[in-house]
Design a protein around this motif. Structure first.
Motif, short mmCIF file in Angstrom:
data_model
loop_
_atom_site.label_atom_id
_atom_site.label_comp_id
_atom_site.label_asym_id
_atom_site.label_seq_id
_atom_site.Cartn_x
_atom_site.Cartn_y
_atom_site.Cartn_z
N ASP A 1 11.09 -3.12 23.07
CA ASP A 1 10.57 -4.32 22.43
C ASP A 1 10.01 -3.91 21.07
O ASP A 1 9.11 -3.07 20.99
N LEU A 2 10.52 -4.50 20.00
CA LEU A 2 10.18 -4.02 18.66
C LEU A 2 8.78 -4.42 18.22
O LEU A 2 8.19 -3.75 17.37
N ALA A 3 8.22 -5.48 18.81
CA ALA A 3 6.81 -5.79 18.56
C ALA A 3 5.92 -4.75 19.22
O ALA A 3 4.93 -4.29 18.64
N HIS A 4 6.26 -4.35 20.45
CA HIS A 4 5.48 -3.33 21.14
C HIS A 4 5.57 -2.01 20.40
O HIS A 4 4.57 -1.28 20.28
N LEU A 5 6.76 -1.67 19.95
CA LEU A 5 6.95 -0.43 19.19
C LEU A 5 6.04 -0.42 17.96
O LEU A 5 5.41 0.59 17.64
N ALA A 6 5.97 -1.54 17.27
CA ALA A 6 5.12 -1.64 16.08
C ALA A 6 3.65 -1.49 16.46
O ALA A 6 2.88 -0.81 15.77
N CYS A 7 3.23 -2.13 17.57
CA CYS A 7 1.83 -2.05 17.97
C CYS A 7 1.42 -0.63 18.33
O CYS A 7 0.25 -0.27 18.21
N ALA A 8 2.36 0.17 18.79
CA ALA A 8 2.07 1.58 19.07
C ALA A 8 2.08 2.42 17.80
O ALA A 8 1.86 3.63 17.87
N PHE B 1 -9.61 3.11 19.09
CA PHE B 1 -8.55 2.51 18.28
C PHE B 1 -7.87 1.33 18.96
O PHE B 1 -6.93 0.75 18.39
N ALA B 2 -8.30 0.97 20.17
CA ALA B 2 -7.53 0.01 20.96
C ALA B 2 -8.43 -0.96 21.70
O ALA B 2 -9.54 -0.60 22.13
N ALA B 3 -7.94 -2.18 21.87
CA ALA B 3 -8.60 -3.18 22.70
C ALA B 3 -7.53 -3.91 23.48
O ALA B 3 -6.40 -4.09 23.01
N ASP B 4 -7.89 -4.36 24.68
CA ASP B 4 -6.91 -4.97 25.55
C ASP B 4 -6.64 -6.44 25.24
O ASP B 4 -5.73 -7.03 25.82
N HIS C 1 -1.97 8.46 16.43
CA HIS C 1 -2.27 9.91 16.43
C HIS C 1 -3.22 10.29 17.55
O HIS C 1 -3.59 11.46 17.67
N ALA C 2 -3.65 9.32 18.35
CA ALA C 2 -4.59 9.59 19.44
C ALA C 2 -3.86 10.18 20.64
O ALA C 2 -2.68 9.88 20.87
N ALA C 3 -4.55 11.01 21.39
CA ALA C 3 -3.95 11.56 22.60
C ALA C 3 -3.62 10.46 23.60
O ALA C 3 -2.62 10.52 24.31
N ASP C 4 -4.46 9.43 23.63
CA ASP C 4 -4.26 8.28 24.52
C ASP C 4 -4.09 7.04 23.65
O ASP C 4 -5.01 6.66 22.92
N PRO C 5 -2.92 6.38 23.68
CA PRO C 5 -2.74 5.19 22.83
C PRO C 5 -3.76 4.10 23.09
O PRO C 5 -4.00 3.26 22.22
N ALA C 6 -4.35 4.07 24.30
CA ALA C 6 -5.33 3.05 24.64
C ALA C 6 -6.77 3.54 24.44
O ALA C 6 -7.71 2.92 24.94
N ASP C 7 -6.96 4.61 23.70
CA ASP C 7 -8.29 5.11 23.38
C ASP C 7 -9.12 3.98 22.77
O ASP C 7 -8.73 3.37 21.77
N PRO C 8 -10.28 3.64 23.37
CA PRO C 8 -11.06 2.51 22.86
C PRO C 8 -11.55 2.67 21.44
O PRO C 8 -12.02 1.69 20.84
N THR D 1 -4.48 -5.10 21.04
CA THR D 1 -4.63 -4.81 19.61
C THR D 1 -4.80 -3.32 19.43
O THR D 1 -5.55 -2.67 20.16
N ARG D 2 -4.07 -2.78 18.46
CA ARG D 2 -4.10 -1.35 18.19
C ARG D 2 -4.35 -1.11 16.70
O ARG D 2 -3.65 -1.66 15.84
#
Length: 394
Positions: free
Chosen positions: A213-220, A285-288, A276-283, A269-270
């Motif tokens: 999914d290209l939106a998901h790819l962008a959000c990552a 840089f990230a919120a659910d 560059h974070a070890a965990d893409p969901a690191d708080p 939201t990312r």
């Protein structure tokens, strides 16, 4: 609709019907008349592709009844519609007033998810056009990331082994190949292509791969060519691409996102540093969800998992991640062999757009979907595909 890659492969482009709420056969046929047929006519196409969404109860009924599958195929053909791919991510009630985390249940640790996906594959084998090379089903990336432990990972691996065996059985019974693509999504066990490579490597590559999914790819915050390289190195085929765009906000303008907060879907939201974070969901840089990001004041520029109409980006200072979409399509079709042959426009959020952007009626929604498909067609032509032959936009 169909396009052709320089290597000779037919590339199927359609739109995903999870934007519509119907969950029984009568309702699905009615929505084809209300939306899909007007879309096809607006595009002056003799054949329109659908990424059909079938909720679990109707999928089970169709899988159990050959005559019912034959009826659905005949109804599609009579309307100038064809199906090579199904969206098997939402299990049911995807256009309910509140969806949020419910879309991830049941997940790949459960027998229900396996049964639903095999039902979809059985149905698709009978819906495929006679000249289609294969079919595809997209599904969730194992599960939401919490809770997740070794026991759940083992259960999911057993389900994936059973899925591959079930797909092989369907091929033996029908002569049709159906592949399943796991769709990386923010907040899930598989959020990035790196996680896909780590967690899905070893799955049967003839039957299982990735839905990109290209939106998901962008959000990552992934670079498309590098992402595709990671998947290829892991032996994971791109089974399907969802041609979609997310919202991007510069650091100084994230308050412009406030009107986009809404109650139905998660809008993970990312911030730029998540790449560059070890965990893409690191708080850090990230919120659910978008409201949580606004409360946390994440640093830097943001990308928000909010599918926006491809042809109608949000008002400045917000933008859409269309440059990521373009780079991904260019990378997919740069070589002598097409990187994927099933593409869906998947903007399921028309009904929750800010009021001024929301379609006022069915005719406006059909016109918007047609405009998105025309946009996607033009982007594919720009990277070298052609609209020669039948079933294309003229």
């Amino acid at each position: 609709m169909r396009l052709r890659h320089g290597g000779g492969e037919t590339v199927h482009l359609g739109y995903c019907t999870n934007v519509h709420p119907a969950e029984d056969l009568a309702g699905i046929l009615a929505q084809l008349d209300t939306y899909a047929v007007p879309v096809r006519r607006a595009l002056d196409s003799d054949r329109l592709g659908l990424g059909l969404w079938l909720a679990a109860p109707v999928a089970a009924a169709l899988a159990a009844d050959e005559g019912l599958r034959g009826r659905l195929r005949a109804e599609l053909t009579a309307r100038g519609l064809e199906v090579v791919t199904l969206n098997g991510f939402p299990y049911a009630a995807f256009q309910a007033p509140v969806v949020k985390h419910a879309v991830y249940h049941p997940d790949w640790t459960t027998p229900e998810r396996l049964a639903y996906t095999l039902d979809l594959a059985r149905v698709l084998a009978d819906l495929l056009p006679d000249d289609a090379a294969r079919g595809s089903v997209s599904t969730l990336p194992l599960a939401w990331r919490v809770p997740w432990d070794a026991d759940r990972a083992d259960a999911a691996r057993r389900r994936l082994d059973a899925l591959a065996a079930g797909l092989a059985g369907i091929e033996r019974d029908t002569g049709r190949v159906v592949r399943v693509g796991f769709e990386p999504e923010p907040g899930c066990v598989v959020e990035s292509t790196g996680q896909a490579a780590a967690l899905l490597a070893g799955a049967d590559p003839a039957r299982l791969g990735v839905c990109l999914d290209l939106a998901h790819l962008a959000c990552a915050w992934e670079e498309p060519a590098a992402a595709l390289g990671r998947l290829a190195a892991a032996g994971l085929p791109v089974v399907k691409v969802q041609v979609s765009a997310a919202i991007e906000a510069p650091a100084a303008a994230v308050e412009a996102l406030r009107p986009w907060v809404e109650p139905r879907f998660l809008h993970q939201t990312r911030a730029a540093g998540c790449g560059h974070a070890a965990d893409p969901a690191d708080p850090a840089f990230a919120a659910d969800d978008l409201d949580a990001a606004l409360a946390a004041r994440l640093p830097g520029a943001w990308r928000v998992h909010y599918h926006v109409p491809l042809h109608a980006p949000p008002e400045p200072p917000l933008t859409a991640t269309v440059p990521v979409l373009r780079a991904a399509l260019a990378a997919l079709f740069a070589g002598p062999v097409a990187g994927c042959d099933h593409l869906d426009v998947e903007t399921y959020t028309w009904g929750v757009l800010p009021e001024a952007r929301r379609p006022r009626d069915a005719a406006e929604l059909a016109a918007g979907i047609a405009a998105e498909l025309a946009f996607a067609r033009d982007e594919l032509v720009a990277v070298g595909l052609t609209t020669q032959g039948t079933g294309v936009l003229r």
